[in-house]
Design an enzyme around this catalytic site. Structure first.
Site, PDB file in Angstrom:
ATOM      1  N   LYS A   1      -6.140  -1.880   2.317  1.00 47.02           N
ATOM      2  CA  LYS A   1      -6.546  -0.477   2.487  1.00 47.02           C
ATOM      3  C   LYS A   1      -7.824  -0.336   3.314  1.00 47.02           C
ATOM      4  CE  LYS A   1      -3.671   1.611  -0.951  1.00 47.02           C
ATOM      5  NZ  LYS A   1      -3.471   2.084  -2.305  1.00 47.02           N
TER       6      LYS A   1
ATOM      7  N   ARG B   1      -0.478  -4.184  -6.929  1.00 44.55           N
ATOM      8  CA  ARG B   1       0.525  -3.845  -5.907  1.00 44.55           C
ATOM      9  C   ARG B   1       0.018  -4.392  -4.583  1.00 44.55           C
ATOM     10  NH1 ARG B   1       1.298  -0.037  -2.034  1.00 44.55           N
ATOM     11  NH2 ARG B   1       3.418   0.761  -1.752  1.00 44.55           N
TER      12      ARG B   1
HETATM   13  N1  HH2 Z   1      -0.509   2.829  -2.379  1.00 42.35           N
HETATM   14  C1  HH2 Z   1       0.354   3.155  -1.394  1.00 42.35           C
HETATM   15  C2  HH2 Z   1       1.671   3.564  -1.704  1.00 42.35           C
HETATM   16  N2  HH2 Z   1       2.107   3.596  -2.983  1.00 42.35           N
HETATM   17  N3  HH2 Z   1       1.699   3.266  -5.284  1.00 42.35           N
HETATM   18  C3  HH2 Z   1       0.866   2.930  -6.277  1.00 42.35           C
HETATM   19  N4  HH2 Z   1       1.280   2.949  -7.551  1.00 42.35           N
HETATM   20  N5  HH2 Z   1      -0.439   2.558  -6.034  1.00 42.35           N
HETATM   21  C4  HH2 Z   1      -0.943   2.512  -4.755  1.00 42.35           C
HETATM   22  O1  HH2 Z   1      -2.144   2.197  -4.597  1.00 42.35           O
HETATM   23  C5  HH2 Z   1      -0.079   2.866  -3.677  1.00 42.35           C
HETATM   24  C6  HH2 Z   1       1.262   3.250  -3.986  1.00 42.35           C
HETATM   25  C7  HH2 Z   1      -0.096   3.094   0.032  1.00 42.35           C
HETATM   26  O2  HH2 Z   1       0.121   1.830   0.587  1.00 42.35           O
HETATM   27  P1  HH2 Z   1       1.371   1.428   1.524  1.00 42.35           P
HETATM   28  O3  HH2 Z   1       2.661   1.639   0.789  1.00 42.35           O
HETATM   29  O4  HH2 Z   1       1.166   0.066   2.038  1.00 42.35           O
HETATM   30  O5  HH2 Z   1       1.258   2.396   2.772  1.00 42.35           O
HETATM   31  P2  HH2 Z   1       2.056   3.662   3.248  1.00 42.35           P
HETATM   32  O6  HH2 Z   1       1.820   4.756   2.248  1.00 42.35           O
HETATM   33  O7  HH2 Z   1       1.471   3.972   4.619  1.00 42.35           O
HETATM   34  O8  HH2 Z   1       3.522   3.310   3.322  1.00 42.35           O
END
Ligand code: HH2
Length: 264
Positions: free
Chosen positions: A198, A238
């Site tokens: 992040k 995660r």
């Molecule tokens: N962070 C993201 C998405 N889903 N779910 C939970 N429970 N906790 C988190 O911190 C979280 C989440 C964001 O990360 P990422 O999926 O890598 O990115 P994007 O939203 O751009 O797909």
């Protein structure tokens, strides 16, 4: 929990796993690396990401969930009730819900539910973070406990809480939440933490005077914060980089337990 984003625009792996076969292969790699859960998402939540229509989100995630579910526990990462319901029907057994509103779906389907703290819609959450003045830790704890209690009353049997690192929060907020993770753990609900790659880790992953590191340069900070979270009592992390995180978490947990009596 290994991250599998079946999206063209996720902030760190957008476009890499949009193809069905590559997505399934990636999911199986996460399993081989030690993931207990694979989190399948079809809509990026990064600030400025384009909203995804329900039909398109279903098209992205359902075949991948169906292919992985016989091999590993799958969570469906969505804000939409229709996608959560269809994801569960395809084999997911956890609804990973950044909106913390989908407990009725989890209750109805008899599956687990992750409630994440999201103070404002992702499209405006950056502005929200700058304006925020309260005690972030108290607010996050109160918000998550109230959602978890409502879900429990509705009959959800497996409830996780997640502080939503990076969602509508400044770097200082994120670090405060990590520092005070014990206050979330003390609620008694199992805690999930997602720091992986992040943005707030960018400046912490570069030398003084350098530009903040891009997502690909945030591995060490991601692993360090995951290990920190687990040693502070988080029940699940995660992450995108499962193998190094599993090693670090095992080491940190072993060191915390006196390394099980090891002598060398
Ligand atoms: N962070 C993201 C998405 N889903 N779910 C939970 N429970 N906790 C988190 O911190 C979280 C989440 C964001 O990360 P990422 O999926 O890598 O990115 P994007 O939203 O751009 O797909």
């Amino acid at each position: 929990m290994g991250v599998l984003n079946v999206t063209p625009d996720s902030f760190s792996d957008g476009g890499l796993w949009l193809d069905h076969d590559r997505a399934v292969e990636r999911g199986m790699t996460l399993v081989a690396e030690g993931a207990d859960v694979v989190d399948v998402g079809g809509e990026s939540t990064r600030p400025g990401a384009a909203p995804v229509p329900v039909e398109e989100e279903l098209r992205r995630v359902l075949p991948v969930i169906a292919a992985l579910a016989p091999h590993v526990r799958v969570s469906v990462d969505t804000r939409k009730a229709a996608v959560a319901e269809a994801g569960v029907a395809a084999g997911a057994s956890i609804v990973n819900d950044i909106s913390a509103t989908l407990w009725p779906v989890a209750a109805g389907a008899g599956v687990g539910w992750v409630a994440m703290h999201l103070p404002a819609d992702p499209s405006v959450m950056v502005e929200h973070a700058e304006r925020y003045r309260g005690d972030i830790v108290t607010d996050v704890v109160e918000y998550l406990v109230s959602r978890a209690e409502r879900a429990e009353e509705a009959g959800v049997g497996e409830i996780w809480i997640d502080p939503g690192i990076g969602f509508g929060k400044t770097a200082e907020h994120n670090l405060r939440l990590l520092h005070h993770l014990d206050r979330l753990v003390a609620t008694g609900w199992p805690v999930v933490v997602g720091t992986s790659r992040k943005r707030f880790l960018g400046p912490l992953s570069s030398l003084p005077g350098e530009e903040p590191a891009p997502p690909s340069g945030r591995l060490e900070a991601s692993v360090a914060t995951a290990a920190w979270a687990v040693t502070r009592g988080a029940a699940m992390v995660r992450v995108h980089d499962v193998a190094p995180t599993v090693w670090a978490v095992r080491l940190a947990a072993g060191a915390g337990a006196g390394a099980g009596g090891a002598r060398s």
